[in-house]
Motif scaffolding. Structure first.
Motif, PDB file in Angstrom:
ATOM      1  N   LEU A  29       0.833  -1.198   0.000  1.00  0.00           N
ATOM      2  CA  LEU A  29       0.000   0.000   0.000  1.00  0.00           C
ATOM      3  C   LEU A  29       0.870   1.251   0.000  1.00  0.00           C
ATOM      4  O   LEU A  29       1.930   1.293   0.629  1.00  0.00           O
ATOM      5  CB  LEU A  29      -0.950   0.016   1.197  1.00  0.00           C
ATOM      6  CG  LEU A  29      -2.273  -0.723   0.941  1.00  0.00           C
ATOM      7  CD1 LEU A  29      -2.057  -2.225   0.894  1.00  0.00           C
ATOM      8  CD2 LEU A  29      -3.303  -0.372   1.990  1.00  0.00           C
ATOM      9  N   THR A  30       0.395   2.260  -0.718  1.00  0.00           N
ATOM     10  CA  THR A  30       1.105   3.527  -0.872  1.00  0.00           C
ATOM     11  C   THR A  30       0.084   4.658  -0.819  1.00  0.00           C
ATOM     12  O   THR A  30      -1.131   4.408  -0.876  1.00  0.00           O
ATOM     13  CB  THR A  30       1.834   3.583  -2.226  1.00  0.00           C
ATOM     14  OG1 THR A  30       0.845   3.670  -3.275  1.00  0.00           O
ATOM     15  CG2 THR A  30       2.716   2.357  -2.454  1.00  0.00           C
ATOM     16  N   PRO A  31       0.544   5.899  -0.744  1.00  0.00           N
ATOM     17  CA  PRO A  31      -0.415   7.009  -0.812  1.00  0.00           C
ATOM     18  C   PRO A  31      -1.233   7.005  -2.098  1.00  0.00           C
ATOM     19  O   PRO A  31      -2.349   7.536  -2.123  1.00  0.00           O
ATOM     20  CB  PRO A  31       0.483   8.249  -0.724  1.00  0.00           C
ATOM     21  CG  PRO A  31       1.688   7.782   0.029  1.00  0.00           C
ATOM     22  CD  PRO A  31       1.910   6.366  -0.437  1.00  0.00           C
ATOM     23  N   ASP A  32      -0.706   6.395  -3.159  1.00  0.00           N
ATOM     24  CA  ASP A  32      -1.422   6.383  -4.434  1.00  0.00           C
ATOM     25  C   ASP A  32      -2.616   5.432  -4.432  1.00  0.00           C
ATOM     26  O   ASP A  32      -3.671   5.755  -4.986  1.00  0.00           O
ATOM     27  CB  ASP A  32      -0.468   6.003  -5.573  1.00  0.00           C
ATOM     28  CG  ASP A  32       0.575   7.075  -5.832  1.00  0.00           C
ATOM     29  OD1 ASP A  32       0.274   8.266  -5.588  1.00  0.00           O
ATOM     30  OD2 ASP A  32       1.692   6.728  -6.257  1.00  0.00           O
ATOM     31  N   ASN A  33      -2.462   4.242  -3.833  1.00  0.00           N
ATOM     32  CA  ASN A  33      -3.585   3.293  -3.854  1.00  0.00           C
ATOM     33  C   ASN A  33      -4.388   3.287  -2.555  1.00  0.00           C
ATOM     34  O   ASN A  33      -5.439   2.644  -2.480  1.00  0.00           O
ATOM     35  CB  ASN A  33      -3.109   1.875  -4.203  1.00  0.00           C
ATOM     36  CG  ASN A  33      -2.077   1.321  -3.233  1.00  0.00           C
ATOM     37  OD1 ASN A  33      -1.969   1.754  -2.094  1.00  0.00           O
ATOM     38  ND2 ASN A  33      -1.299   0.338  -3.696  1.00  0.00           N
ATOM     39  N   LEU A  34      -3.918   4.007  -1.553  1.00  0.00           N
ATOM     40  CA  LEU A  34      -4.630   4.053  -0.272  1.00  0.00           C
ATOM     41  C   LEU A  34      -6.077   4.523  -0.412  1.00  0.00           C
ATOM     42  O   LEU A  34      -6.978   3.920   0.195  1.00  0.00           O
ATOM     43  CB  LEU A  34      -3.860   4.939   0.714  1.00  0.00           C
ATOM     44  CG  LEU A  34      -4.454   5.093   2.115  1.00  0.00           C
ATOM     45  CD1 LEU A  34      -4.539   3.749   2.833  1.00  0.00           C
ATOM     46  CD2 LEU A  34      -3.609   6.089   2.932  1.00  0.00           C
ATOM     47  N   PRO A  35      -6.372   5.582  -1.189  1.00  0.00           N
ATOM     48  CA  PRO A  35      -7.773   6.014  -1.286  1.00  0.00           C
ATOM     49  C   PRO A  35      -8.708   4.926  -1.803  1.00  0.00           C
ATOM     50  O   PRO A  35      -9.846   4.807  -1.330  1.00  0.00           O
ATOM     51  CB  PRO A  35      -7.711   7.200  -2.258  1.00  0.00           C
ATOM     52  CG  PRO A  35      -6.317   7.712  -2.146  1.00  0.00           C
ATOM     53  CD  PRO A  35      -5.469   6.494  -1.933  1.00  0.00           C
ATOM     54  N   CYS A  44      -6.007   0.525   6.922  1.00  0.00           N
ATOM     55  CA  CYS A  44      -4.944  -0.010   6.080  1.00  0.00           C
ATOM     56  C   CYS A  44      -3.609   0.136   6.799  1.00  0.00           C
ATOM     57  O   CYS A  44      -3.367   1.140   7.476  1.00  0.00           O
ATOM     58  CB  CYS A  44      -4.876   0.736   4.751  1.00  0.00           C
ATOM     59  SG  CYS A  44      -6.302   0.467   3.679  1.00  0.00           S
ATOM     60  N   GLY A  45      -2.755  -0.859   6.637  1.00  0.00           N
ATOM     61  CA  GLY A  45      -1.419  -0.794   7.206  1.00  0.00           C
ATOM     62  C   GLY A  45      -0.422  -0.319   6.173  1.00  0.00           C
ATOM     63  O   GLY A  45      -0.495  -0.708   5.004  1.00  0.00           O
ATOM     64  N   GLY A  46       0.513   0.531   6.607  1.00  0.00           N
ATOM     65  CA  GLY A  46       1.489   1.062   5.665  1.00  0.00           C
ATOM     66  C   GLY A  46       2.874   1.181   6.260  1.00  0.00           C
ATOM     67  O   GLY A  46       3.034   1.717   7.361  1.00  0.00           O
ATOM     68  N   THR A  47       3.868   0.681   5.529  1.00  0.00           N
ATOM     69  CA  THR A  47       5.255   0.777   5.991  1.00  0.00           C
ATOM     70  C   THR A  47       5.925   2.065   5.533  1.00  0.00           C
ATOM     71  O   THR A  47       6.994   2.409   6.035  1.00  0.00           O
ATOM     72  CB  THR A  47       6.076  -0.418   5.476  1.00  0.00           C
ATOM     73  OG1 THR A  47       6.021  -0.439   4.038  1.00  0.00           O
ATOM     74  CG2 THR A  47       5.530  -1.731   6.017  1.00  0.00           C
ATOM     75  N   GLU A  50      -4.709  12.979   5.956  1.00  0.00           N
ATOM     76  CA  GLU A  50      -5.466  13.755   4.968  1.00  0.00           C
ATOM     77  C   GLU A  50      -6.197  12.833   3.992  1.00  0.00           C
ATOM     78  O   GLU A  50      -7.359  13.075   3.639  1.00  0.00           O
ATOM     79  CB  GLU A  50      -4.526  14.694   4.216  1.00  0.00           C
ATOM     80  CG  GLU A  50      -3.998  15.837   5.068  1.00  0.00           C
ATOM     81  CD  GLU A  50      -2.920  16.639   4.362  1.00  0.00           C
ATOM     82  OE1 GLU A  50      -2.617  16.314   3.182  1.00  0.00           O
ATOM     83  OE2 GLU A  50      -2.378  17.571   4.976  1.00  0.00           O
ATOM     84  N   ILE A  51      -5.526  11.776   3.559  1.00  0.00           N
ATOM     85  CA  ILE A  51      -6.161  10.823   2.644  1.00  0.00           C
ATOM     86  C   ILE A  51      -7.336  10.137   3.330  1.00  0.00           C
ATOM     87  O   ILE A  51      -8.419   9.979   2.745  1.00  0.00           O
ATOM     88  CB  ILE A  51      -5.136   9.787   2.152  1.00  0.00           C
ATOM     89  CG1 ILE A  51      -4.102  10.455   1.245  1.00  0.00           C
ATOM     90  CG2 ILE A  51      -5.834   8.647   1.405  1.00  0.00           C
ATOM     91  CD1 ILE A  51      -2.929   9.564   0.884  1.00  0.00           C
ATOM     92  N   ALA A  52      -7.138   9.727   4.582  1.00  0.00           N
ATOM     93  CA  ALA A  52      -8.209   9.059   5.323  1.00  0.00           C
ATOM     94  C   ALA A  52      -9.392   9.989   5.536  1.00  0.00           C
ATOM     95  O   ALA A  52     -10.557   9.580   5.420  1.00  0.00           O
ATOM     96  CB  ALA A  52      -7.678   8.560   6.662  1.00  0.00           C
ATOM     97  N   THR A  53      -9.111  11.248   5.827  1.00  0.00           N
ATOM     98  CA  THR A  53     -10.189  12.221   6.031  1.00  0.00           C
ATOM     99  C   THR A  53     -10.970  12.443   4.744  1.00  0.00           C
ATOM    100  O   THR A  53     -12.208  12.497   4.744  1.00  0.00           O
ATOM    101  CB  THR A  53      -9.610  13.553   6.532  1.00  0.00           C
ATOM    102  OG1 THR A  53      -8.911  13.325   7.765  1.00  0.00           O
ATOM    103  CG2 THR A  53     -10.714  14.571   6.762  1.00  0.00           C
ATOM    104  N   ALA A  54     -10.248  12.550   3.635  1.00  0.00           N
ATOM    105  CA  ALA A  54     -10.909  12.736   2.341  1.00  0.00           C
ATOM    106  C   ALA A  54     -11.760  11.526   1.982  1.00  0.00           C
ATOM    107  O   ALA A  54     -12.869  11.662   1.444  1.00  0.00           O
ATOM    108  CB  ALA A  54      -9.871  13.002   1.258  1.00  0.00           C
TER     109      ALA A  54
END
Length: 215
Positions: free
Chosen positions: A162-168, A179-182, A207-211
Motif C-alpha cells: 500500500l502507498t499514498p497512491d492506492n490508499l484512497p 490499512c497498514g502502511g510501511t 489527509e487521505i483518510a479524512t478525504a
C-alpha cells in the motif's frame, strides 16, 4: 481492549503505520511524531530485537497511542508482546496456535489471510477483523472485493504494497476497517532520524483518510 473496541479504534484512525524499529531509542520520538501528526497508532513488528522494549517505551511515554505488536509468529512472542504492553497482536498468517493463544490471553488478534479459507478460520473463532496480506501481491482490490463478498460481517486490514497512491481506493471499500502502511515510518527514515519526513508522511495519510471519509 476487546476485539470490538479495537475494530472501532481502527475504523477511527483508518491508517496504521507498520514500523520496524532499528533501535529502541527511536520509539519515543516516533510516538511523539505520530501523535503530533494526528495519527495515534503504531504496529511495532517483531523483526528486530528492539520491538519488545520499543513497545514498552511507547506505552509508558505515550499512553494515548494505540500500540500493537506485528510479525507475531509464535506463542512466546505473544507473551513478550503482552508483557511489553501491546494492546493488540497482528500476524502475517493464520497460525492456529498463535490465534488460540491470543484468545486464551484475552488480547485482540488480527491474523493474516489472503483466501476464503483464512476468512473461514477467523469466522470459526469469532474474530471480527483479519489482515489481508500481502495485499497487492495477492491480487489487490480485485481479490479483496471477491473474497469479502460472502462475509458481510468481516472487516479487513489490508497491508503489503500500500502507498499514498492506492490508499484512497482501499479506504473506499466499506469492508476495510483500516490499512497498514510501511511507508509512513520506514526503517530507513527512522535510522536517519528523519522525523520531519515521518511527520509529513503521517499527516498525508491522515489527509487521505479524512478525504475518503467524506467522499
Amino acid at each position: 481492549m476487546n476485539p470490538t473496541e479495537l475494530l472501532g479504534a481502527l475504523r477511527r484512525v483508518r491508517v496504521v503505520p507498520v514500523v520496524t524499529l532499528p533501535h529502541v531509542r527511536h520509539a519515543d520520538p516516533l510516538g511523539e511524531t505520530l501523535l503530533g501528526a494526528g495519527l495515534p497508532v503504531a504496529e511495532i513488528t517483531f523483526r528486530t530485537p528492539a520491538a519488545r522494549d520499543g513497545i514498552a517505551t511507547l506505552r509508558a511515554r505515550h499512553p494515548e497511542l494505540l500500540v500493537g505488536a506485528g510479525t507475531v509468529l509464535d506463542r512466546t512472542t505473544v507473551d513478550h508482546a503482552i508483557d511489553a504492553g501491546a494492546q493488540f497482536v497482528v500476524a502475517p498468517g493464520f497460525n492456529p496456535d498463535v490465534v488460540d493463544h491470543c484468545l486464551e490471553r484475552k488480547i485482540p488478534v488480527v491474523p493474516g489471510i489472503n483466501s476464503p479459507t483464512g476468512v473461514e478460520a477467523a469466522v470459526a473463532r469469532g474474530l471480527p477483523l483479519v489482515k489481508y496480506f500481502p495485499a497487492e501481491a495477492s491480487g489487490g482490490l480485485r481479490l479483496l472485493d471477491a473474497m469479502a463478498a460472502p462475509y458481510d460481517g468481516m472487516a479487513f486490514l489490508p497491508t503489503g504494497g500500500l502507498t499514498p497512491d492506492n490508499l484512497p481506493d482501499y479506504l473506499s471499500r466499506p469492508q476495510v476497517a483500516a490499512c497498514g502502511g510501511t511507508w509512513i515510518a520506514s526503517a530507513a527514515l527512522l535510522a536517519e532520524g528523519e522525523y520531519e519526513a515521518i511527520g509529513r508522511n503521517a499527516r498525508g495519510a491522515v489527509e487521505i483518510a479524512t478525504a475518503a471519509a467524506t467522499s
